[in-house]
Scaffold this active site. Structure first.
Site, PDB file in Angstrom:
ATOM      1  N   GLU A  12      -3.990   1.758  -7.285  1.00  0.00           N
ATOM      2  CA  GLU A  12      -4.388   3.349  -6.917  1.00  0.00           C
ATOM      3  C   GLU A  12      -3.634   4.563  -6.899  1.00  0.00           C
ATOM      4  O   GLU A  12      -2.477   4.258  -5.992  1.00  0.00           O
ATOM      5  CB  GLU A  12      -4.079   2.256  -4.932  1.00  0.00           C
ATOM      6  N   HIS A  40       0.637  -0.899  -0.234  1.00  0.00           N
ATOM      7  CA  HIS A  40      -0.240   0.112   0.432  1.00  0.00           C
ATOM      8  C   HIS A  40       0.764   0.672   0.097  1.00  0.00           C
ATOM      9  O   HIS A  40       1.548   1.208   0.634  1.00  0.00           O
ATOM     10  CB  HIS A  40      -0.774  -0.390   1.212  1.00  0.00           C
TER      11      HIS A  40
HETATM   12  P1  13P Z   1      -9.642   6.132  -0.587  1.00  0.00           P
HETATM   13  O1  13P Z   1     -10.762   5.372  -0.246  1.00  0.00           O
HETATM   14  O2  13P Z   1     -10.083   6.795   1.624  1.00  0.00           O
HETATM   15  O3  13P Z   1      -9.335   7.352  -0.896  1.00  0.00           O
HETATM   16  O4  13P Z   1      -8.990   5.465   0.322  1.00  0.00           O
HETATM   17  C1  13P Z   1      -7.799   4.391  -0.821  1.00  0.00           C
HETATM   18  C2  13P Z   1      -7.142   3.155  -0.119  1.00  0.00           C
HETATM   19  O5  13P Z   1      -5.922   3.773   0.254  1.00  0.00           O
HETATM   20  C3  13P Z   1      -7.829   1.337   0.013  1.00  0.00           C
HETATM   21  O6  13P Z   1      -6.264   0.486   0.013  1.00  0.00           O
END
Ligand code: 13P
Length: 245
Positions: A164, A96
């Protein structure tokens, strides 16, 4: 055939034991139609897992938010894959952007974690994505390609990739559907070419909520979402889960 859709909640460092227990019990009672097309996973912080693992669940799976890359040893403060498995997790988030930023995790380290998770027959959820600078300077494809190449070995048989973009996490900004599609195709092509034997699913993460979830999930090569903030609100998650009935 309807494609499989993942709804993966990343609760990050939130929730008390009581609230987490109540949340999961309530969510599990929702009557899911087309259950075989949905995989609902709650990734909770380590200290919630013992308690959550005791709750009987029909519809919800558990995941952790990280693991150490060695099976055991002198690693003060870390958590082992065997305990994560013991507490009934099926998935483990790795790489992450918050771990990369605050714990300086490299692709090299993340690769070791993915290898260990796979050896233990759990499923890694590998997070990748570019910063705003990388997007603006058109270096984002290179970045993503490098993350894939350096952290996924040929041996991996099953994997979820969460795209992401860092600039989208917690900001309310999401890429256009075409931009998400471009990256999901890039990821898919990488696996078709270089990691043929891997059973791959791709999800999108970053400011997903009940209003945008469905459209994002309908993008070709996208199988759902990894959800932060909205997954902490029961009413939001309920809407998201119900939107694919
Ligand atoms: P948000 O949905 O709060 O933008 O976070 C995304 C995230 O980091 C999921 O791992």
């Amino acid at each position: 055939m309807q494609k499989k859709t993942f709804i993966i909640a990343n609760w990050k460092m939130n929730m008390s034991v009581n609230n987490a227990n109540k949340f999961i019990k309530k969510l599990d009672k929702l009557n899911y139609k087309k259950k075989k097309f949905k995989e609902i996973v709650i990734c909770a912080q380590f200290l919630l897992l013992p308690s959550l693992s005791k709750i009987s669940r029909k519809n919800i799976l558990l995941g952790s938010q990280d693991c150490h890359h060695e099976p055991q040893g002198a690693f003060t403060g870390d958590s082992s894959i065997d305990l994560i498995k013991f507490f009934k997790c099926k998935y483990v988030i790795v790489g992450h952007s918050e771990r990369r930023k605050y714990h300086y995790e490299s692709n090299h380290l993340i690769k070791k974690k993915i290898d260990l998770i796979s050896i233990k027959n759990l499923i890694p959820i590998l997070c990748i994505g570019e910063s705003l600078e990388e997007r603006k300077s058109k270096k984002y494809k290179e970045k993503i390609y490098g993350q894939l190449n350096e952290s996924v070995s040929n041996k991996i048989k099953k994997l979820v990739i969460a795209y992401e973009p860092i600039w989208s996490i917690g900001t309310g900004k999401i890429p256009s559907y075409d931009e998400i599609s471009e990256i999901s195709n890039l990821i898919k092509n990488f696996f078709v070419k270089f990691r043929k034997n891997c059973d791959l699913s791709i999800v999108y993460g970053g400011s997903v909520d009940s209003l945008n979830f469905r459209k994002i999930s309908e993008i070709k090569n996208i199988n759902g979402a990894l959800i932060g903030g909205s997954s902490l609100k029961y009413s939001e998650l309920k809407k998201i889960v119900s939107s694919i009935n």
